[in-house]
Structure formats: structure tokens, C-alpha cells
Design a protein around this motif. Structure first.
Motif, PDB file in Angstrom:
ATOM      1  N   GLU A   1      -2.273  -5.687  -4.748  1.00 52.14           N
ATOM      2  CA  GLU A   1      -2.693  -6.888  -4.028  1.00 52.14           C
ATOM      3  C   GLU A   1      -2.149  -8.125  -4.711  1.00 52.14           C
ATOM      4  OE1 GLU A   1      -6.864  -7.137  -3.334  1.00 52.14           O
ATOM      5  OE2 GLU A   1      -6.982  -5.104  -2.541  1.00 52.14           O
TER       6      GLU A   1
ATOM      7  N   ASP B   1      -2.757   0.528  -4.377  1.00 51.59           N
ATOM      8  CA  ASP B   1      -2.636  -0.695  -3.597  1.00 51.59           C
ATOM      9  C   ASP B   1      -2.365  -1.841  -4.561  1.00 51.59           C
ATOM     10  OD1 ASP B   1      -3.147   0.566  -1.240  1.00 51.59           O
ATOM     11  OD2 ASP B   1      -5.202  -0.166  -1.028  1.00 51.59           O
TER      12      ASP B   1
ATOM     13  N   HIS C   1       0.839  -1.199   0.000  1.00 50.86           N
ATOM     14  CA  HIS C   1       0.000   0.000   0.000  1.00 50.86           C
ATOM     15  C   HIS C   1       0.872   1.245   0.000  1.00 50.86           C
ATOM     16  CE1 HIS C   1      -3.043   2.928   1.252  1.00 50.86           C
ATOM     17  NE2 HIS C   1      -2.169   3.336   2.147  1.00 50.86           N
TER      18      HIS C   1
END
Length: 168
Positions: free
Chosen positions: A96, A94, A89
Motif C-alpha cells: 500500500e 499487498d 496486490h
């Protein structure tokens, strides 16, 4: 009333800014010390304090170090570890990585680089990405807890022997 959603335990590890604070304070103290010595003592062969190039170089270092500290503070880097994904982050994005997408994980030591006194590194390969992900454990707060969380994840992911890379 109970919520039917499953509870996902998220561990948040903030990026350490200690080095940037120390660097900024070191340069600031150097500036104060240099200006104090130059302002109180008179040197005939040196230029005046106003036209001293060394003073301007130190001021430049102070400004750059505070700008870098500010930018890293604003960037707000964190590493979030849940049971089913790892999230890199920062303020802007962000990234993932689902645990099901992780091909292998290697937990070891870096020979050349020590970050905050620690040489521990976590390297993992995603199935959907060609390049490796590197997590230098010493760059995050609560580094031992971070290492424990990644070791919990490695129980579900194949471990890898030391990658054959010249930089590790």
C-alpha cells in the motif's frame, strides 16, 4: 440501518495475461504441427521421432510457457486504486502506498518499451522509499480508466517533469 463508515471507491485493475496465453498456444501449435509433419512424412537422414532433439526442445518450450502462465495466474496480480492510496496486490502480499506519501507523479510515454501496443507509463516517487514505482499502463485491463484514475490523483500530488533516467 446506515453504516457510519465513509464509502471509499476502489477501482480494481487486473494484470493482463493475454501474452502468456498467446505464447503458450503458439508453442503448443508449433509442437502439434511439427509432430504432425514429422509423423506423417518419412525423412531418411533425420533421427526417428522418438530420438529427435528438436521435438524435445519444442516440448520444453511448451512446458515452460504453461508453467509461467500457471504461475502468473496463481500470483493474481492486481492494481487497486482508491481515493487515498494505491495498492499493488498479489497473492502473497499487498503493498500500500498512501497518496499522502507520494512525493511526485509523472505520466508519460516510454520510448523503448511498448506493452500491449501502449507505451504509456506512470512513475511516482514515495517519500518513504528510495526507488521509483513504475506502472506500465498497457499491462493492466481497462488501461484508459486506470490512466484517468491516476490523473484524478495527480490533482492532489505535485506533478514532475520527465525524470532524468536513461531507461525511460
Amino acid at each position: 440501518m446506515q453504516d457510519n463508515k465513509t464509502h471509499i471507491d476502489t477501482k480494481i485493475f487486473k494484470y493482463k495475461l493475454d501474452f502468456y496465453y498467446q505464447q503458450s498456444l503458439f508453442y503448443l501449435m508449433t509442437l502439434i504441427l511439427y509432430a504432425g509433419v514429422r509423423g506423417t512424412l518419412s525423412f531418411e537422414k533425420l533421427p526417428s521421432l522418438v530420438s529427435d532433439p528438436l521435438l524435445y526442445i519444442i516440448v520444453l518450450f511448451v512446458l515452460i510457457s504453461f508453467v509461467v502462465l500457471f504461475l502468473n495466474k496463481v500470483r493474481d496480480r492486481k492494481l487497486l486504486v482508491t481515493n487515498d492510496k494505491i495498492i499493488f496486490h498479489n497473492k502473497y502480499i499487498d503493498q500500500e502506498i498512501p497518496i499522502t506519501d507520494v512525493d511526485w507523479i509523472f505520466i508519460g510515454r516510454e520510448r523503448k518499451i511498448q506493452t500491449a501496443g501502449a507505451s504509456q507509463i506512470i512513475i511516482f516517487k514515495s517519500k518513504s522509499r528510495r526507488r521509483l514505482y513504475r506502472i506500465r499502463v498497457g499491462r493492466y485491463e481497462r488501461d484508459k480508466e486506470l490512466l484517468n484514475e491516476i490523473q484524478k490523483i495527480t490533482q492532489n500530488v505535485p506533478k514532475h517533469t520527465r525524470p532524468l533516467l536513461g531507461r525511460i
